[in-house]
Design a protein around this motif. Structure first.
Motif, mmCIF file in Angstrom:
data_model
loop_
_atom_site.group_PDB
_atom_site.id
_atom_site.type_symbol
_atom_site.label_atom_id
_atom_site.label_comp_id
_atom_site.label_asym_id
_atom_site.label_seq_id
_atom_site.Cartn_x
_atom_site.Cartn_y
_atom_site.Cartn_z
ATOM 1 N N TYR A 21 0.823 -1.530 -0.161
ATOM 2 C CA TYR A 21 -0.457 0.266 0.030
ATOM 3 C C TYR A 21 1.060 1.224 0.187
ATOM 4 N N ALA A 22 2.261 1.205 1.248
ATOM 5 C CA ALA A 22 2.648 2.401 0.902
ATOM 6 C C ALA A 22 3.216 2.918 -0.526
ATOM 7 N N GLN A 23 4.124 1.564 -1.271
ATOM 8 C CA GLN A 23 4.752 1.716 -1.853
ATOM 9 C C GLN A 23 3.675 1.873 -3.379
ATOM 10 N N ASP A 24 2.652 1.627 -2.801
ATOM 11 C CA ASP A 24 1.846 2.338 -4.231
ATOM 12 C C ASP A 24 1.552 3.672 -4.321
ATOM 13 N N ILE A 25 0.589 4.090 -2.653
ATOM 14 C CA ILE A 25 0.605 5.824 -2.420
ATOM 15 C C ILE A 25 1.703 6.605 -2.792
ATOM 16 N N GLN A 26 2.522 5.970 -2.557
ATOM 17 C CA GLN A 26 4.202 6.316 -2.655
ATOM 18 C C GLN A 26 4.335 7.306 -4.002
ATOM 19 N N GLN A 27 4.555 5.694 -5.306
ATOM 20 C CA GLN A 27 4.130 5.458 -6.382
ATOM 21 C C GLN A 27 3.097 6.861 -7.702
ATOM 22 N N LYS A 28 2.274 7.146 -6.814
ATOM 23 C CA LYS A 28 0.903 7.996 -6.437
ATOM 24 C C LYS A 28 1.276 9.750 -6.751
ATOM 25 N N ILE A 29 1.700 9.081 -5.522
ATOM 26 C CA ILE A 29 1.982 10.928 -5.407
ATOM 27 C C ILE A 29 3.721 11.022 -6.566
ATOM 28 N N LYS A 30 4.209 10.271 -6.258
ATOM 29 C CA LYS A 30 5.116 10.834 -7.257
ATOM 30 C C LYS A 30 4.767 11.286 -9.096
ATOM 31 N N ASN A 31 4.099 10.226 -9.237
ATOM 32 C CA ASN A 31 3.140 10.520 -10.580
ATOM 33 C C ASN A 31 2.569 12.297 -10.346
ATOM 34 N N ILE A 32 2.189 12.369 -9.713
ATOM 35 C CA ILE A 32 1.286 13.421 -9.330
ATOM 36 C C ILE A 32 2.218 15.105 -9.197
ATOM 37 N N VAL A 33 3.307 15.330 -8.617
ATOM 38 C CA VAL A 33 4.259 15.921 -8.928
ATOM 39 C C VAL A 33 5.066 15.678 -10.288
ATOM 40 N N ASP A 34 5.162 14.711 -10.619
ATOM 41 C CA ASP A 34 6.235 14.512 -11.844
ATOM 42 C C ASP A 34 4.963 15.394 -12.801
ATOM 43 N N SER A 35 3.494 14.882 -12.999
ATOM 44 C CA SER A 35 2.857 15.236 -14.017
ATOM 45 C C SER A 35 2.491 16.576 -13.934
ATOM 46 N N THR A 36 2.447 17.622 -13.049
ATOM 47 C CA THR A 36 2.719 18.614 -12.938
ATOM 48 C C THR A 36 3.534 19.621 -13.157
ATOM 49 N N TYR A 37 4.971 19.091 -12.501
ATOM 50 C CA TYR A 37 6.044 19.715 -13.182
ATOM 51 C C TYR A 37 6.134 19.293 -15.145
ATOM 52 N N ALA A 38 6.441 17.985 -15.399
ATOM 53 C CA ALA A 38 6.356 18.194 -16.630
ATOM 54 C C ALA A 38 4.888 19.726 -17.508
ATOM 55 N N ALA A 39 3.916 19.169 -17.044
ATOM 56 C CA ALA A 39 3.018 20.634 -17.205
ATOM 57 C C ALA A 39 3.628 21.559 -17.332
#
Length: 372
Positions: A21-39
């Motif tokens: 669960y922890a790895q899953d939610i951490q990855q989702k948080i990373k995706n949120i930040v990465d996609s925001t930065y990419a945009a």
């Protein structure tokens, strides 16, 4: 024996599920930040920290650069100037003095001002006997701010000018008559919190930043990086302070004397972890332990005005959830969400991109809520 084995197996299964669960939610948080930065790469970099103990989550992450000239990678432990996110720390200090029986926020400002500050404000038409500490904490004092276009223009032209608190008070007083009678209008202004640091010094007879360190219990609370710029030295063996940019004015904070935003309206240097930890501990009663005193911080002031500012804290919605929040003009945003018992701190290194930092927090709040 079989019972012990079965318990061990169950424990390992639960542990594996928790880790997954922890790895899953951490990855989702990373995706949120990465996609925001990419945009939004002009944000230069984002750093964040999420503290959600009920979900066994303590997580930091960073993307982008701490120095866009050298392309040095940003790390989440790098300190930044948090600007107006300093205000909850000042408000908490005032309420600690209330908790200790040394202050009453309904008392008049005049009682705590230096004679010089009182004269300057009184000459400008402010009735310091009618303005209370509560008015300052809630930005309902009616005092004009020293921060305006002319202030930013001066900073741009005199980047190394060493501002004093007295200069800022005098500048505010010189800009015109009161904006409203005390308690009759909300006008967000750094001057209110600059005056509160003078109040702190009047009561404790110590520099405000030393009193804040003591009363907020930085060491006890694990706030090892947190300090006031210019007045307190950076601890040894910590990450270098990140550059912060304000492209609207052509600023790199490394090139400015920090006194332009130092005396309580802003001034704290810390990292996203310690910002989140401060909010988490504050609203869990670890710093202000008297529940009635702490409750004042999130009580509407006054109830007849449709504003979301209480005492050094805003109440706003994050993904439909009530959050206790404050942001800073240099790109910082911190929030505690009671329903999730979680705190999120984010910084965008280019100040104009703070709305993107807020959106990151909102998306993380929605994610945490969906995983409850």
């Amino acid at each position: 024996m079989n019972t012990v084995k079965n318990l061990k197996v169950i424990f390992l299964i639960i542990l594996a599920a928790s880790n997954s669960y922890a790895q899953d939610i951490q990855q989702k948080i990373k995706n949120i930040v990465d996609s925001t930065y990419a945009a939004d790469p002009k944000a230069v970099g984002f750093a964040l920290y999420v503290e959600a103990p009920d979900q066994n989550l303590s997580f930091n992450y960073a993307v982008g650069y701490s120095n866009r000239e050298t392309k040095q990678k940003l790390t989440a432990d790098q300190p930044v100037l948090i600007a107006s996110t300093t205000k909850p720390y000042v408000a908490a200090t005032i309420l600690r003095l209330v908790e200790k029986g040394r202050l009453d926020i309904n008392q008049p400002l005049k009682k705590y001002l230096t004679p010089k500050s009182d004269q300057v404000l009184s000459t400008a038409g402010y009735h310091t006997n009618s303005i209370t500490l509560k008015h300052l904490l809630s930005h309902t004092s009616g005092i004009r701010d020293y921060v305006d276009e002319g202030y930013f223009k001066f900073i741009g032209e005199h980047s190394q000018h060493a501002w004093t608190r007295e200069e800022q008070i005098a500048r505010a007083a010189g800009l015109g008559k009161p904006l409203s009678d005390p308690g009759e209008g909300f006008h967000y202004a750094d001057i209110n919190f600059v005056l509160l640091t003078e109040v702190i010094e009047s009561v404790t007879h110590q520099p405000y930043y030393k009193t804040m360190r003591k009363l907020l219990g930085y060491e006890k609370r694990g706030l090892k990086v947190t300090r006031f710029a210019k007045f307190e030295n950076a601890p040894e063996n910590i990450a270098s302070q990140a550059h912060q940019y304000w492209d609207q004015f052509g600023w790199d904070t490394y090139n400015l004397d920090p006194s332009w935003d130092l005396y309580g309206g802003g001034g704290i240097v810390t990292n996203v972890k310690e910002m989140a930890m401060f909010f988490q501990q504050l609203f869990n009663g670890k710093i202000i332990k008297n529940k009635n005193v702490l409750a004042q911080m999130t009580t509407d002031v006054p109830p007849n005005l449709e504003i979301n500012y209480c005492l050094g804290i805003r109440k706003i919605k994050y993904a439909g959830l009530l959050g206790y929040n404050h942001g800073g003009g240099l790109g910082t945003d911190a929030v505690y969400i009671p329903q999730l018992n979680a705190s999120i701190a984010v910084v965008a290194l280019e100040a104009g991109h703070r709305p993107a930092a807020v959106e990151i927090s909102k998306k993380i709040a929605a994610l945490l809520n969906s995983n409850k």
